[in-house]
Design an enzyme around this catalytic site. Structure first.
Site, PDB file in Angstrom:
ATOM      1  N   HIS A 160       0.853  -1.192   0.000  1.00 54.00           N
ATOM      2  CA  HIS A 160       0.000   0.000   0.000  1.00 54.00           C
ATOM      3  C   HIS A 160       0.882   1.232   0.000  1.00 54.00           C
ATOM      4  CE1 HIS A 160      -3.160   2.820   1.167  1.00 54.00           C
ATOM      5  NE2 HIS A 160      -3.977   1.908   0.701  1.00 54.00           N
ATOM      6  N   ASP A 185      -8.020  -4.953  -0.994  1.00 62.45           N
ATOM      7  CA  ASP A 185      -8.428  -5.751  -2.163  1.00 62.45           C
ATOM      8  C   ASP A 185      -8.126  -7.233  -2.033  1.00 62.45           C
ATOM      9  OD1 ASP A 185      -7.299  -2.896  -3.792  1.00 62.45           O
ATOM     10  OD2 ASP A 185      -9.387  -3.570  -3.805  1.00 62.45           O
TER      11      ASP A 185
HETATM   12  C1  SDX Z   1      -5.856   0.570  -3.338  1.00 63.01           C
HETATM   13  O1  SDX Z   1      -4.021   4.890  -1.857  1.00 63.01           O
HETATM   14  C2  SDX Z   1      -5.045   4.266  -1.402  1.00 63.01           C
HETATM   15  O2  SDX Z   1      -5.549   4.548  -0.350  1.00 63.01           O
HETATM   16  C3  SDX Z   1      -5.616   3.195  -2.322  1.00 63.01           C
HETATM   17  C4  SDX Z   1      -6.698   2.305  -1.721  1.00 63.01           C
HETATM   18  C5  SDX Z   1      -7.980   3.047  -1.520  1.00 63.01           C
HETATM   19  O3  SDX Z   1      -8.796   2.606  -0.692  1.00 63.01           O
HETATM   20  O4  SDX Z   1      -8.233   4.019  -2.287  1.00 63.01           O
HETATM   21  O5  SDX Z   1      -6.266   1.741  -0.487  1.00 63.01           O
HETATM   22  C6  SDX Z   1      -7.058   1.154  -2.684  1.00 63.01           C
HETATM   23  O6  SDX Z   1      -5.489   1.011  -4.401  1.00 63.01           O
HETATM   24  C7  SDX Z   1      -5.111  -0.513  -2.620  1.00 63.01           C
HETATM   25  C8  SDX Z   1      -3.865  -1.010  -3.403  1.00 63.01           C
HETATM   26  C9  SDX Z   1      -4.334  -1.971  -4.480  1.00 63.01           C
HETATM   27  N1  SDX Z   1      -3.220  -2.297  -5.390  1.00 63.01           N
HETATM   28  C10 SDX Z   1      -2.635  -3.523  -5.319  1.00 63.01           C
HETATM   29  O7  SDX Z   1      -2.916  -4.402  -4.511  1.00 63.01           O
HETATM   30  C11 SDX Z   1      -1.581  -3.729  -6.399  1.00 63.01           C
HETATM   31  C12 SDX Z   1      -0.349  -4.346  -5.748  1.00 63.01           C
HETATM   32  N2  SDX Z   1       0.243  -3.334  -4.889  1.00 63.01           N
HETATM   33  C13 SDX Z   1       1.353  -2.583  -5.414  1.00 63.01           C
HETATM   34  O8  SDX Z   1       1.325  -2.321  -6.776  1.00 63.01           O
HETATM   35  C14 SDX Z   1       1.797  -1.421  -4.527  1.00 63.01           C
HETATM   36  O9  SDX Z   1       1.909  -1.912  -3.261  1.00 63.01           O
HETATM   37  C15 SDX Z   1       0.982  -0.136  -4.491  1.00 63.01           C
HETATM   38  C16 SDX Z   1       0.730   0.392  -5.858  1.00 63.01           C
HETATM   39  C17 SDX Z   1      -0.296  -0.356  -3.792  1.00 63.01           C
HETATM   40  C18 SDX Z   1       1.786   0.883  -3.699  1.00 63.01           C
HETATM   41  O10 SDX Z   1       2.861   1.204  -4.487  1.00 63.01           O
HETATM   42  P1  SDX Z   1       4.008   2.159  -3.963  1.00 63.01           P
HETATM   43  O11 SDX Z   1       3.643   2.956  -2.767  1.00 63.01           O
HETATM   44  O12 SDX Z   1       4.494   2.892  -5.160  1.00 63.01           O
HETATM   45  O13 SDX Z   1       5.036   1.083  -3.450  1.00 63.01           O
HETATM   46  P2  SDX Z   1       6.454   1.073  -3.916  1.00 63.01           P
HETATM   47  O14 SDX Z   1       6.478   0.882  -5.390  1.00 63.01           O
HETATM   48  O15 SDX Z   1       7.163   2.241  -3.312  1.00 63.01           O
HETATM   49  O16 SDX Z   1       6.974  -0.296  -3.268  1.00 63.01           O
HETATM   50  C19 SDX Z   1       8.077  -0.319  -2.409  1.00 63.01           C
HETATM   51  C20 SDX Z   1       8.762  -1.651  -2.667  1.00 63.01           C
HETATM   52  C21 SDX Z   1       9.236  -1.803  -4.102  1.00 63.01           C
HETATM   53  O17 SDX Z   1      10.346  -2.701  -4.076  1.00 63.01           O
HETATM   54  P3  SDX Z   1      11.866  -2.038  -4.075  1.00 63.01           P
HETATM   55  O18 SDX Z   1      11.917  -1.087  -5.253  1.00 63.01           O
HETATM   56  O19 SDX Z   1      11.990  -1.353  -2.733  1.00 63.01           O
HETATM   57  O20 SDX Z   1      12.766  -3.250  -4.229  1.00 63.01           O
HETATM   58  O21 SDX Z   1       7.833  -2.715  -2.461  1.00 63.01           O
HETATM   59  C22 SDX Z   1       7.661  -3.438  -3.687  1.00 63.01           C
HETATM   60  C23 SDX Z   1       8.113  -2.530  -4.790  1.00 63.01           C
HETATM   61  O22 SDX Z   1       8.553  -3.293  -5.918  1.00 63.01           O
HETATM   62  N3  SDX Z   1       6.232  -3.754  -3.781  1.00 63.01           N
HETATM   63  C24 SDX Z   1       5.776  -4.961  -4.097  1.00 63.01           C
HETATM   64  C25 SDX Z   1       4.376  -4.854  -3.992  1.00 63.01           C
HETATM   65  N4  SDX Z   1       4.037  -3.615  -3.631  1.00 63.01           N
HETATM   66  C26 SDX Z   1       5.200  -2.922  -3.505  1.00 63.01           C
HETATM   67  N5  SDX Z   1       6.405  -6.105  -4.476  1.00 63.01           N
HETATM   68  C27 SDX Z   1       5.601  -7.170  -4.739  1.00 63.01           C
HETATM   69  N6  SDX Z   1       4.248  -7.160  -4.649  1.00 63.01           N
HETATM   70  C28 SDX Z   1       3.606  -6.024  -4.276  1.00 63.01           C
HETATM   71  N7  SDX Z   1       2.267  -6.009  -4.188  1.00 63.01           N
END
Ligand code: SDX
Length: 431
Positions: free
Chosen positions: A308, A365
């Site tokens: 998140h 989700d």
């Molecule tokens: C919603 O913002 C809100 O409030 C949204 C929401 C709402 O109610 O409106 O809560 C609803 O959108 C929930 C999120 C739903 N999306 C997903 O489940 C998709 C999977 N999640 C990711 O894509 C991700 O966690 C996000 C998009 C939700 C958050 O992305 P960020 O804040 O840009 O996270 P990040 O890219 O900074 O991640 C930090 C690290 C990275 O690795 P490094 O570069 O440090 O090596 O964590 C990794 C990312 O690659 N990472 C994941 C991951 N989420 C982050 N790796 C694997 N699987 C994941 N799900």
């Protein structure tokens, strides 16, 4: 208590005021930074930037706290329902019995989509993406009710109560109609029923056989929609505020929010979770392959429903929805192998240092699709359900923008990294 931040740039020291919110959140007020220094802050994705002051929702990502107008989400989940929470999110207080009755009546009398507006559906193929349909048809509310969508904040705020009720009620009805359209079924006229009962009626009733709403199904749907009611400045809500800041009316701003929500990293994740769980099930995998792929770090392989932008702890909504899965399935006398797969996946990920070190936990989700599916709602409709639930939050945020007499149009700056000045070259002289 620090009241100012000092920044030293080019041997010049400036002082920027500190802002402190009602929950102790702190910000450096940078509104004069560019004027005083010629510099801007760069914050790709705005993860460290506050775009507004808001009174609707408070999130504490480190501690997994979510409150709407001060009320904790777990208390609302236990004691409230979607429409009462929608009223709270929009108007700032829990309604008394009179106001609750009036709000419910306004929603019921504005549930129908007029015949002329129904013709819009004929322009869409049966297999049209539901969110593309929803944003288009929701936007058309501004065309059919121009008196509520004048793009003049003063006038639109005078009609706000009706416009807000229309948005909540008609987006719900449009969602059911999109489902019927996708199945080639005739639309079902709304009845004088509670919000969720009416949705299920419009989704599943047949011409000569009304759908019998099981109380547990309506209760589960209420819970899911309530859990989606608002969530601070998420991507789609910030989009609604961005569009609204131009003076755009409520319906147009909500339509922009629906488009933002449709992305797989945001509202599209609930459907992506189900596709992921189904793949694991069909391959007889235990999720190891998905976890290994997710650790590659590529955006296309992420563990959907995990991580998140704000929570660095459990999403409190995931806890409530996860616990509700067993209860709802049991009450409906159903079982779902995908629930066991989800639980195993969660346990495996929470033991894996990749996820633990990055503080990646299940989000709203991860489990919601299990319940939507148990209610008979197809995966293709999951993000539409998210939009129906999020309408109150979008409406509340639009109202804050429209009501802010000191508000400005949202206009972020950038750092230009393109070509520096060069002279025009006639086509005859180009390579
Ligand atoms: C919603 O913002 C809100 O409030 C949204 C929401 C709402 O109610 O409106 O809560 C609803 O959108 C929930 C999120 C739903 N999306 C997903 O489940 C998709 C999977 N999640 C990711 O894509 C991700 O966690 C996000 C998009 C939700 C958050 O992305 P960020 O804040 O840009 O996270 P990040 O890219 O900074 O991640 C930090 C690290 C990275 O690795 P490094 O570069 O440090 O090596 O964590 C990794 C990312 O690659 N990472 C994941 C991951 N989420 C982050 N790796 C694997 N699987 C994941 N799900």
């Amino acid at each position: 208590m620090t009241t100012n931040a000092s920044i030293k740039i080019d041997d010049k020291e400036i002082s920027l005021p500190i802002m402190v919110g009602s929950e102790g959140e702190k910000a450096v007020d940078a509104r004069n930074l560019r004027k005083d220094t010629g510099y801007i802050f760069y914050d790709q994705g705005y993860g460290n930037t506050g775009s507004c002051e808001s009174s609707v929702t408070y999130l504490d990502g480190e501690n997994g706290v979510l409150r709407h107008r001060g009320y904790p989400i777990d208390q609302l989940a236990e004691h409230s329902d979607f429409i009462e929470t929608a009223y709270l999110v929009i108007y700032g207080e829990l309604p008394n019995e009179k106001k609750r009755k009036e709000f419910g009546a306004l929603l019921r009398t504005n549930a129908v989509i007029e015949t002329q507006m129904q013709r819009i559906f004929e322009g869409f193929p049966k297999d049209a993406p539901p969110m593309a349909m929803l944003s288009s048809i929701a936007n058309s509310l501004a065309a059919y009710y121009p008196e509520l969508a004048t793009n003049n904040f003063e006038k639109d705020l005078q009609n706000f109560d009706l416009a807000a009720a229309m948005a909540i009620s008609k987006i719900r009805t449009i969602g059911a109609m999109i489902y019927r359209h996708s199945k080639g079924l005739p639309f079902v006229h709304p009845k004088d029923l509670p919000f969720c009962d009416n949705f299920l009626h419009m989704m599943f009733s047949e011409p000569y056989q009304d759908y019998v709403v099981i109380p547990e199904v309506a209760k589960a749907l209420n819970l899911l929609l309530l859990m989606h009611a608002d969530h601070e400045q998420n991507c789609s809500t910030s989009t609604v505020r961005m569009v609204g800041s131009s003076g755009a009316n409520l319906f147009t701003s909500i339509s922009a929010g629906i488009n933002a929500l449709s992305g797989p990293l945001h509202g599209g994740a609930n459907a992506a979770v189900m596709h992921m769980l189904q793949s694991i099930h069909d391959e007889g995998d235990d999720g190891t392959r998905f976890i290994a792929a997710a650790k590659s770090g590529t955006k296309g392989n992420r563990l959907m429903g995990f991580g998140h932008a704000v929570y660095r702890n459990f999403d409190p909504r995931a806890k409530v929805i996860g616990a509700a899965c067993d209860v709802v399935l049991k009450k409906l006398g159903k079982s779902d192998p995908l629930l066991d797969i989800a639980k195993n996946l969660e346990q495996a990920a929470l033991k894996d240092d990749y996820f633990v070190s990055r503080k990646l936990y299940p989000n709203v989700d991860f489990y919601s699709g299990i319940i939507f599916r148990a209610l008979g709602i197809p995966t293709s409709m999951f993000t539409v359900m998210f939009a129906i639930g999020r309408a109150p939050g979008w409406i509340a945020n639009w109202r804050e923008v429209a009501s802010n007499a000191k508000g400005r149009i949202y206009r972020p700056r950038q750092i230009y990294v393109g070509p520096t000045q060069r002279d025009y070259v006639p086509i005859s002289k180009r390579a």
